[in-house]
Design an enzyme around this catalytic site. Structure first.
Site, short mmCIF file in Angstrom:
data_model
loop_
_atom_site.label_atom_id
_atom_site.label_comp_id
_atom_site.label_asym_id
_atom_site.label_seq_id
_atom_site.Cartn_x
_atom_site.Cartn_y
_atom_site.Cartn_z
N TYR A 4 0.45 -1.24 0.66
CA TYR A 4 0.15 0.33 -0.40
C TYR A 4 0.64 1.23 0.03
O TYR A 4 2.09 1.30 0.93
CB TYR A 4 -1.27 0.41 1.06
CG TYR A 4 -1.97 -1.00 0.91
CD1 TYR A 4 -3.30 -0.29 0.09
CD2 TYR A 4 -1.56 -2.52 1.38
CE1 TYR A 4 -3.87 -2.14 0.53
CE2 TYR A 4 -2.34 -3.76 1.72
CZ TYR A 4 -4.11 -3.24 1.32
OH TYR A 4 -4.46 -4.33 0.52
N SER A 5 0.04 1.80 -1.13
CA SER A 5 0.95 3.61 -0.74
C SER A 5 1.04 4.62 0.59
O SER A 5 -0.28 4.15 0.36
CB SER A 5 0.94 3.83 -2.31
OG SER A 5 1.44 3.56 -3.05
N CYS A 28 -0.71 7.53 -11.30
CA CYS A 28 -1.01 6.47 -10.26
C CYS A 28 -2.74 6.25 -9.93
O CYS A 28 -3.43 6.62 -10.48
CB CYS A 28 -0.28 6.75 -8.89
SG CYS A 28 -0.38 5.73 -8.10
N GLU A 64 3.22 4.29 -11.92
CA GLU A 64 2.76 3.66 -10.72
C GLU A 64 1.54 3.02 -10.70
O GLU A 64 0.03 3.58 -10.24
CB GLU A 64 2.98 4.14 -9.14
CG GLU A 64 3.76 2.45 -8.13
CD GLU A 64 4.18 3.07 -6.92
OE1 GLU A 64 5.43 3.35 -7.30
OE2 GLU A 64 3.61 3.19 -6.18
N TYR A 106 -2.10 -0.29 -11.19
CA TYR A 106 -2.19 -1.98 -10.79
C TYR A 106 -3.48 -2.34 -11.46
O TYR A 106 -4.31 -1.37 -11.31
CB TYR A 106 -2.25 -1.74 -9.08
CG TYR A 106 -2.88 -1.12 -8.05
CD1 TYR A 106 -4.02 -1.01 -8.43
CD2 TYR A 106 -1.92 -0.02 -7.41
CE1 TYR A 106 -4.09 0.73 -7.61
CE2 TYR A 106 -2.39 1.82 -7.13
CZ TYR A 106 -3.67 1.45 -7.20
OH TYR A 106 -4.20 2.87 -6.54
#
Ligand code: A2P
Length: 405
Positions: A195-196, A363, A403, A405
Site C-alpha cells: 500500500y502506498s 498512479c 505506478e 496496478y
C-alpha cells in the site's frame, strides 16, 4: 566448474501478483503458480522490458549463480535467497571485476528498455527494506476512518498506523507491506500486500511516528458469488488499538522532488491518490517557509461521493494545487476520464511539459496508463513536441513516474 551467470529473480515479499511482468515479457520467460511469480532462467534474455512496468520494483532482483535456481525452487520461496559467496576460478577475475561487468551489461539492457527508472535528482534518499516478512515491524492502529460517503458504493478508508518506538522512516511516494494474519485455503501464510503511504515524511500527525494508508475494500464477483479481498477486508475492518505486521518501506524511484520550485503534474484514479496526498501535504506544510512550484492534479473517480478525501481536497487553495476532478458515473453528465480532461487542458499541460523543472506522476488503475500516455502524446504533437523523446528524457532525469496496478 560452470561459469557464473546473472539470474533474474522476482522478490516474493514485495511482488503484488499483478501479472504485469508476465503480460509484458515478450518471450514468455515469466510464469506463476498460486504462490509466486518467477522467471525461467532458461528463457530469460535480460531484455529488461519487464522492469519499468513493475509497480513495486519486485521484478528488479538479480543473483550471480553457478547453477540457476529452478522454477520449482522459486515457487517455494517466501523471500529471496541471499547472494551466495561464489568461489573464483583459479586465475579467474575478481568478484568485483565480474560484478562491474555484470553491472555494465545491466546498464546497457536498462538503456534499451527506455532507461532505468530514476528518482528525481533532488529527492531525499529513501530507506528501504528495513523490515521483512520474517522480521516485521508491529504497528498499532491509531484510527480508521471512511473517506467516501457512507451511502456510496466504494468503501475507502484512511487508516493511521503508529510505530511506537520502532524506527519506520518513509518518504512521500513509498509503499509499505502489510501481512494479513492467518493462512490461505492451502494453509500457507497470506502474501504481503503493498500500500502506498498517504502521509508525508514527518507523519500523518507532524512529528509523530505514524503514517496513513488509503485502502479500498475490494470485493470480486465469481459466478455471482461475492469474494471479499483478504488484505483489504482485514485492513478496512481494523479497530483502534489493533496491531498490524508491516514490512518495508519499499520504493526508491517514485519519490517527490525536494526542490521547492519543482513543478508537479499528478494524474490518478481512486486510491492512486495516496502518494499525491502525501506529496501535497508535504508541500502544504512547507509552503510558509519556501516558495514552491505549481501542482496540477488530474483525479478520476466515479462520483464526488466516491472520490477519496473529496472534502479536504476541495479546501486546498489553487495557489497550492490546481484540481481537475473528473467523474465517470454522474447521472446528468457524460463519463469523463482523467485523459479526457487532460485533452481539455492542453495549454496548461503543454506549458508544464516544456519546463525542465516539471515532474509527471501517474498512479492508479492500470487501464488508464495507455489513455494518459496517448493524451500526453497528443498534447505534445499539437505543441510541436515529440512525446517519445521528451518522455525518455524525463525518465532519464527522474521526472516521469508511473505506478499502476
Ligand atoms: P468507471 O466508471 O468507468 O469505472 P474505481 O472507482 O474503480 O477505483 O475507478 C476510479 C475511476 O477510474 C473511475 O471513475 C473509473 O471509471 C475510472 N477508470 C476506469 N477505467 C479507466 C481508464 N481506462 N482510464 C481512465 N479512468 C478509468
Amino acid at each position: 566448474m560452470s561459469a557464473p551467470l546473472r539470474q533474474h529473480l522476482i522478490d516474493p515479499e514485495i511482488c503484488i501478483r499483478c501479472n504485469t511482468c508476465e503480460e509484458t515479457c515478450p518471450i514468455n520467460a515469466v510464469t506463476h503458480n498460486e504462490d509466486n511469480y518467477v522467471v525461467d532462467a532458461a528463457i530469460c534474455n535480460a531484455c529488461l522490458d519487464c522492469i519499468s512496468p513493475c509497480p513495486t520494483g519486485a521484478i528488479d532482483n538479480w543473483r550471480t549463480v553457478r547453477e540457476p535456481y529452478s522454477l520449482e525452487e522459486q515457487f517455494e520461496w517466501d523471500e529471496l535467497p541471499e547472494q551466495e559467496e561464489l568461489e573464483l576460478d583459479a586465475g579467474g577475475d575478481t568478484e568485483e571485476a565480474r560484478e562491474e561487468e555484470v553491472q555494465d551489461l545491466l546498464d546497457q539492457a536498462h538503456a534499451g528498455a527506455g532507461g532505468q527508472v530514476r528518482p528525481p535528482a533532488s529527492a531525499a534518499k529513501p530507506s528501504i527494506n528495513l523490515y521483512s516478512r520474517s522480521e516485521p515491524a508491529l504497528a498499532t492502529v491509531a484510527g480508521n476512518f471512511r473517506i467516501t460517503q457512507q451511502d456510496s458504493q466504494s468503501d475507502i478508508r484512511h487508516i493511521v498506523l503508529d510505530f511506537g518506538n520502532q524506527s519506520f522512516p518513509v518518504l512521500e511516494g513509498q509503499s509499505i507491506g502489510v501481512i494479513p494474519p492467518g493462512v490461505d485455503a492451502r494453509g500457507r501464510p497470506h502474501h504481503v500486500r503493498l500500500y502506498s503511504v498517504a502521509s508525508p515524511r514527518d507523519g500523518e500527525r507532524p512529528n509523530h511516528n505514524n503514517l496513513s494508508l488509503t485502502v479500498k475494500r475490494e470485493v470480486t464477483q465469481v459466478d455471482g458469488v461475492e469474494h471479499p479481498g483478504v488484505a483489504s477486508s482485514y485492513l478496512c475492518d481494523l479497530k483502534k488499538g489493533d496491531q498490524v505486521q508491516v514490512t518495508g518501506p519499499f520504493g526508491n524511484s517514485f519519490l517527490m522532488p525536494n526542490d521547492p520550485e519543482a513543478k508537479i503534474i499528478m494524474i490518478c484514479t481512486g486510491t492512486g491518490s495516496a502518494p499525491f496526498r502525501a506529496m501535497t501535504e508535504r508541500r502544504r506544510r512547507r509552503r510558509r517557509r519556501e516558495s514552491e512550484g505549481e501542482i496540477l492534479l488530474f483525479f478520476g473517480a466515479r462520483t464526488p461521493a466516491e472520490l477519496p478525501y473529496f472534502g479536504p481536497l476541495m479546501k486546498l487553495p489553487d495557489s497550492l494545487i490546481v484540481k481537475e476532478l473528473c467523474f465517470s458515473r454522474l447521472a446528468d453528465k457524460p463519463k469523463e476520464y482523467v485523459q479526457d480532461r487532460m485533452l481539455k487542458r492542453t495549454e496548461a499541460v503543454a506549458a508544464l511539459l516544456k519546463d525542465t523543472r516539471t515532474h509527471v506522476y501517474i498512479c492508479g488503475l492500470k487501464g488508464m496508463e495507455s489513455g494518459v500516455k496517448e493524451a500526453l502524446e497528443s498534447i505534445c504533437r499539437g505543441e510541436g513536441l515529440d512525446w517519445q523523446s521528451l518522455s525518455a528524457e524525463m525518465r532519464d532525469t527522474g521526472r516521469f513516474h508511473v505506478e499502476t496496478y
